[in-house]
Design an enzyme around this catalytic site. Structure first.
Site, mmCIF file in Angstrom:
data_model
loop_
_atom_site.group_PDB
_atom_site.id
_atom_site.type_symbol
_atom_site.label_atom_id
_atom_site.label_comp_id
_atom_site.label_asym_id
_atom_site.label_seq_id
_atom_site.Cartn_x
_atom_site.Cartn_y
_atom_site.Cartn_z
ATOM 1 N N CYS A 70 0.990 -1.180 0.058
ATOM 2 C CA CYS A 70 0.119 -0.039 0.027
ATOM 3 C C CYS A 70 1.014 1.202 -0.183
ATOM 4 C CB CYS A 70 -0.926 0.223 1.395
ATOM 5 S SG CYS A 70 -2.165 -1.358 1.150
ATOM 6 N N ILE A 71 1.716 1.294 0.941
ATOM 7 C CA ILE A 71 2.170 2.913 1.088
ATOM 8 C C ILE A 71 3.153 3.099 0.071
ATOM 9 C CG2 ILE A 71 3.449 4.385 2.808
ATOM 10 C CD1 ILE A 71 1.940 2.785 5.014
#
Ligand SMILES: NC(=O)c1ccc[n+]([C@@H]2O[C@H](COP(=O)([O-])OP(=O)(O)OC[C@H]3O[C@@H](n4cnc5c(N)ncnc54)[C@H](O)[C@@H]3O)[C@@H](O)[C@H]2O)c1
Length: 401
Positions: A257-258
């Site tokens: 995700c990040i």
């Protein structure tokens, strides 16, 4: 009601396990190995117990398949497939497109299609709906909604039930039916005014983390140059009861995700002529941390790592999970090898990775801790090499950020 969940990975299998308590679930995944394993009751995802999966299979409430025809008679479809970046670091919607193809070619009656995959604002309206329509041979008026997934694998305090869930449909009916579905197993549903708001909120949440992590990673370098402890300074700042949120430095950010989602936001911003300067720079700062860490290790060891045996401790992207996607350990290892170090890694949670296996936690010249799983003892890390550099702040007695 029968539910088809496309993609049986972290997100899709987790949703399947919750939904199976209330609905019959068909888990569709194009990886036949995963399907076979799931149908034998073996979960490959932390947080989904094999015993629970087995219960649902025995009760006839869950089965996995790679055959699109098996989702033909579902009433609701959830899309939970990867949304990575291309080699040019652009949003890659190929998996979403393939999921749309499965829906379009197999479902011949109107259903509710909910996208949980993370993507940029406009994906539901301008990509998913037209793609499904393109792949259907007759015009079917499906309902469409978005409910971006916020699950944090390996986390026990917040899960599907108690993490507030955003949602929005392209029509009021789609919103209402989405709410009815999730309210079976989510306590707190938050409707927003458009799918674009929900899509953007998900990206902004992860961008907020990415930018703050980059800021603290930059601050770790400042603190070191000033000869003060970054951790003590952060703890001191954190005594302020408002207006501050503590993030901790690291060798970089990993996971699906990040490192990825903010680039989706930056791409759509730039396409609309809006700036994404912080987002782009934050990504660079986080990527550069691996080099900074290796430079520090080299400096402490006489400037050269050539021929030294270096053990990287923890290669998962975060503690207590086996997930190595986008892990900062990969860049740390690359920089160490470029400097001539003989690198091995220890991570019994991951086991094997990139054709290599977890090495014993002992006998190295240098150890660099990238991820500390709870089960790995501080004493064992400190005993693994005469020089230990810790990037996690969890190994007292080691050198570190
Ligand atoms: N993992 C997380 O913590 C997390 C959290 C929030 C949101 N998300 C988002 O959720 C989405 C899914 O992520 P994930 O972590 O579950 O990915 P994953 O890689 O764990 O699982 C995806 C699954 O989809 C399958 N798949 C790929 N293409 C397919 C297709 N066309 N048809 C059927 N199956 C297909 C793969 O075989 C795999 O099993 C992504 O958009 C991700 O950004 C993930």
């Amino acid at each position: 009601m029968k539910i088809g969940i496309i993609g049986q990975g972290y997100v899709g299998l987790t949703i399947s396990a919750f939904a199976a308590e209330y609905f019959e679930v068909i888990g569709f995944d194009n990886n036949s190995k995963i399907v076979e394993q799931l149908n034998q009751g073996n979960s490959h995802i932390e947080g989904v117990d094999s015993s629970i999966l087995m219960n649902w299979i025995k009760a006839g409430r869950y089965r996995a398949t790679s055959r699109g025809s098996e989702i033909a008679d579902v009433d609701l479809v959830v899309i939970a497939v990867p949304t990575p970046l291309t080699l040019e670091r652009k949003p890659d919607l190929r998996f979403i497109e393939a999921a749309c193809k499965t829906v379009g070619e197999n479902i011949k009656k109107p259903v509710l299609v909910i996208n949980e995959s993370t993507s940029f604002p406009g994906t539901l309206r301008n990509f998913i709906k037209p793609a499904i329509e393109r792949f259907s041979d007759s015009r079917i008026e499906h309902l469409y909604a978005i409910s971006p997934e916020r699950v944090d694998p390996g986390r026990s305090d917040f899960n599907q039930k108690n993490t507030p869930r955003l949602y929005s449909g392209l029509t009021q009916e789609a919103s209402e039916r989405t709410k009815a579905f999730y309210s079976k197993f989510c306590d707190n549903l938050v409707e927003v005014s458009s799918p674009e708001v929900a899509e953007a909120a998900k990206l902004f949440e992860n961008t907020f983390r990415q930018v703050n992590i980059a800021l603290v990673n930059e601050f770790a370098q400042i603190a070191h140059s000033l000869g003060i402890s970054v951790y003590e300074t952060l703890d001191a700042a954190n005594t302020k009861p408002y207006g501050f949120m503590k993030f901790t430095p690291s060798a970089g950010v990993g996971g699906h995700c990040i490192p990825v989602d903010p680039t989706y936001l930056a791409a759509v911003a730039e396409e609309h002529g809006a700036p994404a300067i912080f987002i782009r720079r934050a990504n660079e700062v986080n990527l550069e941390m691996s080099k900074y860490v290796v430079d520090r290790v080299a400096t402490d060891n006489g400037g050269s790592l050539a021929g030294k045996s270096v053990l990287v401790v923890g290669v998962a992207y975060k503690p207590n999970v086996a997930d190595v996607r986008e892990t900062a350990a990969e860049l740390v290892i690359e920089h160490l090898r470029r400097r001539g170090a003989v690198v091995s890694w220890h991570d019994d949670v991951v086991g094997s990775w990139n054709g290599e296996s977890s090495a014993p936690l002992s006998g190295a010249d240098i150890a660099v801790v990238v991820t500390k799983h709870d089960d790995v003892k501080v004493q064992d890390i400190l005993g693994s090499a005469p020089y230990v550099f810790d990037t996690t702040g969890k190994v007292p007695g080691a050198k570190g950020l």
